[in-house]
Scaffold this motif. Structure first.
Motif, short mmCIF file in Angstrom:
data_model
loop_
_atom_site.label_atom_id
_atom_site.label_comp_id
_atom_site.label_asym_id
_atom_site.label_seq_id
_atom_site.Cartn_x
_atom_site.Cartn_y
_atom_site.Cartn_z
N LEU A 62 30.09 104.36 63.34
CA LEU A 62 29.01 104.76 62.71
C LEU A 62 29.53 106.02 61.74
CD1 LEU A 62 25.63 104.53 64.82
CD2 LEU A 62 26.57 102.89 63.20
N SER A 63 28.88 106.09 60.64
CA SER A 63 29.21 107.16 59.79
C SER A 63 28.20 107.47 58.77
CB SER A 63 30.76 107.14 59.11
OG SER A 63 30.86 107.97 57.89
N ASP A 64 27.81 108.72 58.56
CA ASP A 64 26.93 109.18 57.58
C ASP A 64 27.77 110.05 56.17
OD1 ASP A 64 27.42 111.35 58.41
OD2 ASP A 64 25.30 111.88 59.10
N ARG A 65 29.02 109.65 56.40
CA ARG A 65 29.57 110.22 55.11
C ARG A 65 29.53 111.86 55.06
NH1 ARG A 65 33.76 106.99 52.85
NH2 ARG A 65 33.00 104.74 53.15
N ASP A 66 28.70 112.25 54.42
CA ASP A 66 28.46 113.76 53.77
C ASP A 66 27.11 113.98 54.64
OD1 ASP A 66 31.13 114.24 52.60
OD2 ASP A 66 30.06 113.74 50.72
N GLY A 67 26.41 113.21 55.30
CA GLY A 67 25.21 113.56 55.77
C GLY A 67 24.06 113.30 54.82
N PRO A 68 22.73 113.96 55.14
CA PRO A 68 21.87 113.69 54.13
C PRO A 68 21.90 114.83 53.06
CG PRO A 68 21.13 115.19 56.13
CD PRO A 68 22.55 114.50 56.34
N ASP A 69 21.41 113.86 51.84
CA ASP A 69 21.17 114.61 50.47
C ASP A 69 20.01 115.06 50.44
OD1 ASP A 69 21.52 115.57 48.04
OD2 ASP A 69 21.29 113.35 47.05
N ASP A 70 19.58 116.57 50.87
CA ASP A 70 18.62 117.22 51.07
C ASP A 70 18.08 117.68 49.49
OD1 ASP A 70 17.81 117.12 53.50
OD2 ASP A 70 19.70 118.60 53.91
N ARG A 71 16.80 117.61 49.24
CA ARG A 71 16.40 118.21 48.22
C ARG A 71 15.97 119.86 48.28
NH1 ARG A 71 17.53 113.68 47.84
NH2 ARG A 71 16.29 111.72 46.62
N PRO A 72 16.28 120.54 47.39
CA PRO A 72 15.88 121.97 47.47
C PRO A 72 14.52 122.15 47.61
CG PRO A 72 17.69 121.72 45.95
CD PRO A 72 17.35 120.56 46.19
N GLY A 73 14.00 122.99 48.52
CA GLY A 73 12.77 123.34 48.58
C GLY A 73 11.58 122.22 49.35
N ASP A 74 12.03 121.28 49.74
CA ASP A 74 11.15 120.40 50.57
C ASP A 74 12.04 119.68 51.53
OD1 ASP A 74 9.42 118.47 51.30
OD2 ASP A 74 8.91 117.81 49.47
N LEU A 75 12.04 119.97 52.86
CA LEU A 75 12.43 119.35 54.03
C LEU A 75 12.16 118.00 54.02
CD1 LEU A 75 12.20 122.12 56.66
CD2 LEU A 75 14.18 121.55 55.55
N LEU A 76 11.05 117.42 53.47
CA LEU A 76 10.72 115.88 53.46
C LEU A 76 11.03 115.47 52.13
CD1 LEU A 76 7.49 116.50 55.38
CD2 LEU A 76 9.64 115.78 56.25
N ALA A 77 12.31 115.78 51.78
CA ALA A 77 12.66 114.92 50.32
C ALA A 77 14.41 114.79 50.75
CB ALA A 77 12.43 115.65 49.04
N PHE A 78 14.75 113.62 51.13
CA PHE A 78 16.09 113.47 51.60
C PHE A 78 16.70 112.17 51.31
CE2 PHE A 78 14.29 113.64 55.50
CZ PHE A 78 14.50 112.35 56.05
N THR A 79 17.91 111.88 51.12
CA THR A 79 18.55 110.48 51.37
C THR A 79 19.78 110.62 52.24
OG1 THR A 79 17.87 110.09 48.88
CG2 THR A 79 19.56 108.73 50.01
N CYS A 80 19.81 109.54 53.14
CA CYS A 80 21.16 109.58 53.88
C CYS A 80 21.62 108.16 53.77
CB CYS A 80 20.64 110.16 55.41
SG CYS A 80 22.20 110.13 56.30
#
Length: 340
Positions: A62-80
């Protein structure tokens, strides 16, 4: 030195390198083709390795490459993006995409092309801490707790799994991510959301019965008179969400799920709308509304398909306003929602 001693010594010289080769081969297999000794979780702790492995069709690293791509200012906005790779013959790499977004509360029922048609998915919901969500062929979503909603709308965990993934395991993974994300954002409920242990099968298409379109006696066909051979897909379950797609003509939806309705009512643009079938309603537009049905907030929606829009110039094609009035009137009886 006796012949026996010579043979024993020769045997040890042959066996030792052979064992070393076997150990290296086993070690290489475990490292390249399984996740043994790998990370216990990926995506910054949001996705457990065990849950991800359950969704993939074969074991691998398993790998997630660089991990989650978070959106600044909102912990509930990301892509992984999680991937599993293996060097075993016939084992192609597989990918799992997890997103957290904020959506308009009736996102599963709007025809924007992103979400599966609501009549074709397996919905799950329940009282208490049971998760609310849906699973399609390879696309699913789970709502986060109501406390995670903001002025921008409710928070949703969305996932895309490899085709053919087990839907219950996929629902379990999305629910786990929803719990971890809510904890990270400090909006989790006292008890974590629980995933469904079984899902109803997505309904199969069938031919429209002119007397009971979508199984509702009195529901008008959403197209011109004389159409034959049209097909429909209907959610016939007893859950709080019901939907019917008359293929290429229209999709109807009703939901009384309290978490979905709460997300709808807290979304931007939710306001009072013109009365429908005698009901005072609020919503986003005249065909995506919530009515008070004997004290139970109930959402109704109608989305028109291409064939309906193309048929508007033909004689006998009902207007959208008429269709929606008829739908709320007929479906309302099924859901105990009669006009005052």
């Amino acid at each position: 030195m006796t012949n026996g001693s010579r043979r024993a010594g020769l045997g040890r010289k042959i066996i030792a390198p052979a064992l070393a080769v076997v150990v290296l081969a086993v070690g290489a297999h475990l490292w390249l083709n399984t996740n043994l000794f790998g990370d216990d979780d990926v995506c910054g702790g949001l996705v457990s390795a065990d849950a991800a492995e359950d969704v993939f069709s074969h074991s691998g690293r398993l790998s997630d490459r660089d991990g989650p791509d978070d959106r600044p200012g909102d912990l509930l906005a990301f892509t992984c993006r999680v991937e599993t790779s293996s060097f075993l013959p016939g084992s192609d790499d597989e990918h799992l995409t997890i997103l957290a977004t904020r959506e308009r509360g009736d996102f599963p029922f709007t025809d924007d092309g992103r979400w599966p048609n609501p009549a074709t998915v397996s919905f799950f919901s329940g009282s208490g801490t049971r998760a609310t969500g849906a699973i399609g062929a390879d696309h699913g979503w789970v709502l986060l707790p109501d406390a995670c909603a903001t002025a921008d709308g409710p928070a949703v965990i969305e996932g895309y799994a490899p085709e053919g993934s087990d839907p219950v395991r996929f629902a379990r993974l999305l629910t786990e991510v929803a719990n971890h994300a809510a904890e990270r954002a400090d909006c989790a409920s006292e008890r974590p959301l629980t995933a469904p242990t079984a899902l109803t099968s997505a309904p199969k298409a069938r031919q429209v019965d002119a007397g009971t379109v979508c199984g509702l006696r009195g529901l008008e066909f959403p197209g011109p008179d004389g159409v034959t051979g049209a097909r429909e897909t209907v959610q016939d379950g007893t859950g709080p969400t019901w939907s019917c797609a008359v293929h290429d003509y229209a999709t109807y939806t009703v939901t009384r799920d309290p978490h979905l309705v709460a997300g709808i009512r807290s979304s931007p643009g939710y306001e009072e709308q013109p009365r429908v079938a005698g009901h005072q309603v609020s919503g986003f537009d005249p065909r995506h509304v919530v009515a008070d049905c004997a004290g139970t907030p109930t959402y109704f929606s109608l989305d028109a398909g291409d064939d309906y829009l193309s048929a508007l110039e033909e004689p006998g094609a009902p207007r959208l306003r008429e269709l929606f009035e008829n739908f709320v009137d007929v479906a309302g009886e099924r859901f105990g929602c009669t006009a005052p």
